[in-house]
Design an enzyme around this catalytic site. Sequence first.
Site, PDB file in Angstrom:
ATOM      1  N   GLU A 103      29.262  32.249  32.854  1.00 19.55           N
ATOM      2  CA  GLU A 103      30.859  32.108  33.045  1.00 19.55           C
ATOM      3  C   GLU A 103      31.540  32.012  33.760  1.00 19.55           C
ATOM      4  O   GLU A 103      30.494  31.888  35.306  1.00 19.55           O
ATOM      5  CB  GLU A 103      31.435  33.724  32.997  1.00 19.55           C
ATOM      6  CG  GLU A 103      31.561  33.749  31.220  1.00 19.55           C
ATOM      7  CD  GLU A 103      33.421  33.214  30.993  1.00 19.55           C
ATOM      8  OE1 GLU A 103      33.385  31.815  31.454  1.00 19.55           O
ATOM      9  OE2 GLU A 103      34.097  33.629  29.941  1.00 19.55           O
ATOM     10  N   ASP A 104      32.642  31.190  34.362  1.00 21.51           N
ATOM     11  CA  ASP A 104      32.924  30.977  35.281  1.00 21.51           C
ATOM     12  C   ASP A 104      33.863  31.858  36.240  1.00 21.51           C
ATOM     13  O   ASP A 104      33.396  32.308  37.310  1.00 21.51           O
ATOM     14  CB  ASP A 104      34.179  29.947  34.866  1.00 21.51           C
ATOM     15  CG  ASP A 104      35.607  30.270  34.030  1.00 21.51           C
ATOM     16  OD1 ASP A 104      35.491  31.715  33.286  1.00 21.51           O
ATOM     17  OD2 ASP A 104      35.816  29.110  33.971  1.00 21.51           O
ATOM     18  N   ASP A 107      37.569  38.371  35.056  1.00 19.86           N
ATOM     19  CA  ASP A 107      39.058  39.026  35.409  1.00 19.86           C
ATOM     20  C   ASP A 107      39.119  40.712  34.497  1.00 19.86           C
ATOM     21  O   ASP A 107      38.708  41.120  35.380  1.00 19.86           O
ATOM     22  CB  ASP A 107      40.207  37.741  35.430  1.00 19.86           C
ATOM     23  CG  ASP A 107      41.271  38.833  35.416  1.00 19.86           C
ATOM     24  OD1 ASP A 107      41.036  39.325  36.423  1.00 19.86           O
ATOM     25  OD2 ASP A 107      41.900  37.669  35.293  1.00 19.86           O
ATOM     26  N   PHE A 156      45.075  34.381  42.032  1.00 16.15           N
ATOM     27  CA  PHE A 156      44.141  33.684  40.890  1.00 16.15           C
ATOM     28  C   PHE A 156      43.553  32.541  41.297  1.00 16.15           C
ATOM     29  O   PHE A 156      43.826  31.918  42.258  1.00 16.15           O
ATOM     30  CB  PHE A 156      45.673  33.115  40.191  1.00 16.15           C
ATOM     31  CG  PHE A 156      45.799  31.959  38.823  1.00 16.15           C
ATOM     32  CD1 PHE A 156      44.862  32.535  37.979  1.00 16.15           C
ATOM     33  CD2 PHE A 156      45.559  30.741  39.272  1.00 16.15           C
ATOM     34  CE1 PHE A 156      44.887  31.264  37.107  1.00 16.15           C
ATOM     35  CE2 PHE A 156      44.982  30.067  38.010  1.00 16.15           C
ATOM     36  CZ  PHE A 156      45.059  30.140  37.226  1.00 16.15           C
ATOM     37  N   ASP A 163      41.122  26.555  35.748  1.00 13.70           N
ATOM     38  CA  ASP A 163      41.843  24.829  36.155  1.00 13.70           C
ATOM     39  C   ASP A 163      43.436  26.058  36.249  1.00 13.70           C
ATOM     40  O   ASP A 163      43.182  27.453  36.206  1.00 13.70           O
ATOM     41  CB  ASP A 163      41.825  24.727  34.476  1.00 13.70           C
ATOM     42  CG  ASP A 163      42.856  25.411  33.704  1.00 13.70           C
ATOM     43  OD1 ASP A 163      41.870  26.430  32.987  1.00 13.70           O
ATOM     44  OD2 ASP A 163      43.454  25.468  33.011  1.00 13.70           O
ATOM     45  N   ARG A 169      40.633  21.017  37.481  1.00 18.15           N
ATOM     46  CA  ARG A 169      38.810  21.716  37.914  1.00 18.15           C
ATOM     47  C   ARG A 169      38.223  21.082  37.839  1.00 18.15           C
ATOM     48  O   ARG A 169      36.858  20.785  37.971  1.00 18.15           O
ATOM     49  CB  ARG A 169      38.644  21.015  35.498  1.00 18.15           C
ATOM     50  CG  ARG A 169      39.410  21.922  34.917  1.00 18.15           C
ATOM     51  CD  ARG A 169      38.650  21.750  33.000  1.00 18.15           C
ATOM     52  NE  ARG A 169      39.910  22.208  32.438  1.00 18.15           N
ATOM     53  CZ  ARG A 169      39.777  23.539  31.910  1.00 18.15           C
ATOM     54  NH1 ARG A 169      39.057  24.233  32.637  1.00 18.15           N
ATOM     55  NH2 ARG A 169      40.676  23.953  30.585  1.00 18.15           N
TER      56      ARG A 169
HETATM   57  P1  5GP Z   1      39.187  38.081  30.979  1.00 24.25           P
HETATM   58  O1  5GP Z   1      38.557  37.741  29.566  1.00 24.25           O
HETATM   59  O2  5GP Z   1      38.498  38.429  31.885  1.00 24.25           O
HETATM   60  O3  5GP Z   1      40.624  38.784  31.540  1.00 24.25           O
HETATM   61  O4  5GP Z   1      39.279  36.327  31.579  1.00 24.25           O
HETATM   62  C1  5GP Z   1      38.566  35.205  31.609  1.00 24.25           C
HETATM   63  C2  5GP Z   1      38.911  34.646  31.469  1.00 24.25           C
HETATM   64  O5  5GP Z   1      40.729  34.199  32.130  1.00 24.25           O
HETATM   65  C3  5GP Z   1      37.979  33.476  32.548  1.00 24.25           C
HETATM   66  O6  5GP Z   1      36.881  32.531  31.924  1.00 24.25           O
HETATM   67  C4  5GP Z   1      38.747  32.390  32.854  1.00 24.25           C
HETATM   68  O7  5GP Z   1      39.158  31.202  31.937  1.00 24.25           O
HETATM   69  C5  5GP Z   1      40.538  32.598  32.479  1.00 24.25           C
HETATM   70  N1  5GP Z   1      40.524  33.514  34.509  1.00 24.25           N
HETATM   71  C6  5GP Z   1      40.477  34.674  34.821  1.00 24.25           C
HETATM   72  N2  5GP Z   1      40.946  34.752  36.521  1.00 24.25           N
HETATM   73  C7  5GP Z   1      41.173  33.443  36.332  1.00 24.25           C
HETATM   74  C8  5GP Z   1      41.414  32.312  37.450  1.00 24.25           C
HETATM   75  O8  5GP Z   1      41.745  33.268  39.204  1.00 24.25           O
HETATM   76  N3  5GP Z   1      41.289  31.473  37.823  1.00 24.25           N
HETATM   77  C9  5GP Z   1      41.304  30.654  36.348  1.00 24.25           C
HETATM   78  N4  5GP Z   1      42.028  29.288  36.527  1.00 24.25           N
HETATM   79  N5  5GP Z   1      41.222  30.939  35.393  1.00 24.25           N
HETATM   80  C10 5GP Z   1      40.756  32.591  35.328  1.00 24.25           C
END
Ligand code: 5GP
Length: 179
Positions: A103-104, A107, A156, A163, A169
Amino acid sequence: MSATVKIHDLSFAPYITQSKLEERIKVLAQNLDAQFLGKDPVFLAVLNGAFMFASDLFKMLKCQPELSFVKVSSYMGTQSTGRVDELIGLQTSLKDRHVIVIEDILDTGVTMDKIMSLLQAEQPASISICALLIKPNTYMGKYAPQFIGFEIDDAFVVGYGLDYKERGRELPAIYQLIK
Ligand code: 5GP
């Protein structure tokens, strides 16, 4: 690293350099090899954000990894929505395989929880999480990630696959939102 970048209406400042990313990903690859060499692992990179991380990580792995790209619903704007679609793109059977999800960023952990429960239904031998970034202050996922690149604060970030409204990206480093 170059200066501030403007994407749509927002400005972002340099946060993690290309060389820091490279250095850390090398260590992650060594750790993954140490655990999965000889175990015929299959890596699942989560699109779209993890494509660049997966690509660089793969160049350094020696554990003869397989790779599939999977996709969940995309994240829009600067806050997690919590909405996640089905996992698509799984082509091989994961039964009795050692699976590593790439995963990138983690959050809230909502996306990963959903991915993990979908994957568990496939009855793999093991599932591990390898995430480039985690926001420890917001992460409430049920699963502790075993392989983490960087712990970051809540702001963020964009770049290196991540993105802001589908832009940014291509940046080779990570940038953080200027408030
Ligand atoms: P989660 O479900 O853990 O809250 O969010 C996961 C997804 O939210 C990540 O795979 C990503 O796509 C997006 N995301 C969460 N935080 C960020 C951030 O700081 N920047 C970006 N570009 N995407 C984020």
